[in-house]
Scaffold this motif. Sequence first.
Motif, PDB file in Angstrom:
ATOM      1  N   LEU A 352       0.820  -1.213   0.000  1.00  0.00           N
ATOM      2  CA  LEU A 352       0.000   0.000   0.000  1.00  0.00           C
ATOM      3  C   LEU A 352       0.855   1.265   0.000  1.00  0.00           C
ATOM      4  O   LEU A 352       0.345   2.346  -0.277  1.00  0.00           O
ATOM      5  CB  LEU A 352      -0.945   0.005   1.205  1.00  0.00           C
ATOM      6  N   THR A 353       2.163   1.128   0.294  1.00  0.00           N
ATOM      7  CA  THR A 353       3.044   2.287   0.207  1.00  0.00           C
ATOM      8  C   THR A 353       3.071   2.805  -1.229  1.00  0.00           C
ATOM      9  O   THR A 353       3.024   4.015  -1.481  1.00  0.00           O
ATOM     10  CB  THR A 353       4.470   1.928   0.659  1.00  0.00           C
ATOM     11  N   PHE A 354       3.144   1.874  -2.201  1.00  0.00           N
ATOM     12  CA  PHE A 354       3.125   2.272  -3.609  1.00  0.00           C
ATOM     13  C   PHE A 354       1.813   2.975  -3.954  1.00  0.00           C
ATOM     14  O   PHE A 354       1.802   3.985  -4.651  1.00  0.00           O
ATOM     15  CB  PHE A 354       3.294   1.047  -4.511  1.00  0.00           C
ATOM     16  N   TYR A 355       0.745   2.407  -3.442  1.00  0.00           N
ATOM     17  CA  TYR A 355      -0.569   2.988  -3.718  1.00  0.00           C
ATOM     18  C   TYR A 355      -0.662   4.398  -3.135  1.00  0.00           C
ATOM     19  O   TYR A 355      -1.149   5.325  -3.778  1.00  0.00           O
ATOM     20  CB  TYR A 355      -1.661   2.089  -3.132  1.00  0.00           C
ATOM     21  N   THR A 358       1.614   6.895  -5.090  1.00  0.00           N
ATOM     22  CA  THR A 358       1.007   7.179  -6.395  1.00  0.00           C
ATOM     23  C   THR A 358      -0.233   8.042  -6.233  1.00  0.00           C
ATOM     24  O   THR A 358      -0.470   8.978  -7.004  1.00  0.00           O
ATOM     25  CB  THR A 358       0.658   5.863  -7.106  1.00  0.00           C
ATOM     26  N   LYS A 359      -0.996   7.748  -5.208  1.00  0.00           N
ATOM     27  CA  LYS A 359      -2.225   8.497  -4.953  1.00  0.00           C
ATOM     28  C   LYS A 359      -1.928   9.967  -4.680  1.00  0.00           C
ATOM     29  O   LYS A 359      -2.695  10.854  -5.066  1.00  0.00           O
ATOM     30  CB  LYS A 359      -2.956   7.874  -3.762  1.00  0.00           C
ATOM     31  N   SER A 360      -0.798  10.220  -4.016  1.00  0.00           N
ATOM     32  CA  SER A 360      -0.448  11.607  -3.686  1.00  0.00           C
ATOM     33  C   SER A 360      -0.254  12.444  -4.942  1.00  0.00           C
ATOM     34  O   SER A 360      -0.412  13.665  -4.916  1.00  0.00           O
ATOM     35  CB  SER A 360       0.821  11.645  -2.831  1.00  0.00           C
ATOM     36  N   GLU A 393       2.514  12.016 -20.504  1.00  0.00           N
ATOM     37  CA  GLU A 393       3.849  11.509 -20.220  1.00  0.00           C
ATOM     38  C   GLU A 393       4.458  12.231 -19.020  1.00  0.00           C
ATOM     39  O   GLU A 393       5.196  11.642 -18.229  1.00  0.00           O
ATOM     40  CB  GLU A 393       4.735  11.668 -21.452  1.00  0.00           C
ATOM     41  N   THR A 394       4.151  13.515 -18.884  1.00  0.00           N
ATOM     42  CA  THR A 394       4.649  14.277 -17.739  1.00  0.00           C
ATOM     43  C   THR A 394       4.082  13.737 -16.436  1.00  0.00           C
ATOM     44  O   THR A 394       4.803  13.569 -15.434  1.00  0.00           O
ATOM     45  CB  THR A 394       4.282  15.764 -17.883  1.00  0.00           C
ATOM     46  N   GLU A 395       2.773  13.432 -16.417  1.00  0.00           N
ATOM     47  CA  GLU A 395       2.125  12.895 -15.214  1.00  0.00           C
ATOM     48  C   GLU A 395       2.685  11.522 -14.876  1.00  0.00           C
ATOM     49  O   GLU A 395       2.915  11.202 -13.696  1.00  0.00           O
ATOM     50  CB  GLU A 395       0.617  12.838 -15.438  1.00  0.00           C
ATOM     51  N   LYS A 396       2.910  10.702 -15.890  1.00  0.00           N
ATOM     52  CA  LYS A 396       3.492   9.381 -15.647  1.00  0.00           C
ATOM     53  C   LYS A 396       4.891   9.521 -15.042  1.00  0.00           C
ATOM     54  O   LYS A 396       5.246   8.793 -14.102  1.00  0.00           O
ATOM     55  CB  LYS A 396       3.561   8.591 -16.950  1.00  0.00           C
ATOM     56  N   ALA A 397       5.670  10.455 -15.580  1.00  0.00           N
ATOM     57  CA  ALA A 397       7.033  10.660 -15.075  1.00  0.00           C
ATOM     58  C   ALA A 397       7.013  11.114 -13.623  1.00  0.00           C
ATOM     59  O   ALA A 397       7.865  10.713 -12.818  1.00  0.00           O
ATOM     60  CB  ALA A 397       7.763  11.683 -15.951  1.00  0.00           C
ATOM     61  N   GLU A 398       6.040  11.932 -13.260  1.00  0.00           N
ATOM     62  CA  GLU A 398       5.928  12.402 -11.873  1.00  0.00           C
ATOM     63  C   GLU A 398       5.624  11.240 -10.937  1.00  0.00           C
ATOM     64  O   GLU A 398       6.153  11.163  -9.814  1.00  0.00           O
ATOM     65  CB  GLU A 398       4.822  13.459 -11.771  1.00  0.00           C
ATOM     66  N   ILE A 399       4.797  10.315 -11.382  1.00  0.00           N
ATOM     67  CA  ILE A 399       4.434   9.152 -10.561  1.00  0.00           C
ATOM     68  C   ILE A 399       5.655   8.258 -10.362  1.00  0.00           C
ATOM     69  O   ILE A 399       5.944   7.806  -9.245  1.00  0.00           O
ATOM     70  CB  ILE A 399       3.281   8.371 -11.224  1.00  0.00           C
ATOM     71  N   VAL A 400       6.381   7.998 -11.438  1.00  0.00           N
ATOM     72  CA  VAL A 400       7.583   7.174 -11.343  1.00  0.00           C
ATOM     73  C   VAL A 400       8.603   7.823 -10.411  1.00  0.00           C
ATOM     74  O   VAL A 400       9.189   7.170  -9.542  1.00  0.00           O
ATOM     75  CB  VAL A 400       8.193   6.940 -12.740  1.00  0.00           C
TER      76      VAL A 400
END
Length: 436
Positions: A352-355, A358-360, A393-400
Amino acid sequence: MIGLADLSLEWLGFPLQKAQKDLQQFERELTENAAEYQRKKAAEILEFHLRNNSYYRAIFEKSRATDFQNAPVLTKTDFQQPLANRLSAGFTTKNVYVNKTSGSSGEPFIFAKDKYCHALTWAYIKQQFGAHGIDFNRDLQARFYGIPLEGLPKLKEEVKDSLMHRRRFPVFDLSDKVLETYLARFQKSAFAYLNGYTSSLLLFAKFLAKKGVVLKDVCSTLKAVFTTSEMLFESDRQFMERAFGVPIVNEYGASELDLIAFENPSGVWKINQATLLVEILNERNEVLPYGEAGKIVITALYNRAHPFIRYDIGDNGILDFDQQTQTLFLKQLTGRTNDIAVLPSGKTTPGLTFYYVTKSIIQDQAKVKEFVIKQTNTNSFTIEYVASEPLSETEKAEIVAANERYLESGLHFTFEQKTALERSRSGKLKQFSVAF
């Protein structure tokens, strides 16, 4: 005057009125000396099953245990054999309450409660909901759960819903079109409360917010919303309270046991000490002090039909004790035992740490309705999401970047946009899972 909901249980042989009176006595004993009450009841149920349950007696003797303190810890796999083999003397499948766990842990099994034990469960549930002004015999519930799709199982649920003043809102299709019909039902009926899976209620709240509707404004009889079965994050609680216009109350329970913890009107996740003994154990099955995280192990103090003694429910959490109010409470629920992610460095972390990380990032993107994370390899994760448009792609990069910043570098993420997320048969949504 006894209501139809209570009468229906009495007619089916569940002594609810006796259970309610007994529960009051249990609460008095807890007030006088909670530790002694639980020690006494744990010893009594252990002694009963050692005398009357050959299945449990064999497990106990094999472990070379001598008393409750060193009794073996049972897991779900211990119960994956015919129910008849696990029942105590004097009980059969004909004179007990029989049900099946949801299977959200991946290890479903059939269980039993004697009828007095099940009546105690309902007495405790009624008491806890009653503290928030809910009367099962009078108040109408909007039930956001799954339901069997056909046959006798579906009919049974529909009959129970009718007797218990519940109206079902199936959660398998939560598209805007369906949620529009759900909103219309609230405009026409005097619902007192909502009860359901956290993820489903959150999705409904997002739909309301998008429409600029506060549910309390269109359904003035609404008193509260009760979330269950899935993690409730504080940011989601605040969001739902704004969308629904009433307090959010979180519960933690298990169908094979009882309500385990329930938020009282003060917002404290109070542990059920009346019918359960809750322990937090480490990997060596040693009891941990308050404030330390470990596996949640529970003893059903009144189930004589089936032995749930030191039963590892599969969750991790932290207990604490408030000296001022003398309240034992669940400080934190940290996720399921089998949802631990092992990273390339060897580091282990609750999935759930990943969740949460990512949720943040995602929670600020109104276009994302809901998402889940699946670990597909040691360093590979897939994020499945439902959204009005693809993540950029920017949002995906922020999540990673956020996951690497909080956890470790070298992690690989793929993103899959879905029209709907896969739910369990019961309708639950598993936020994180290990898929390899």
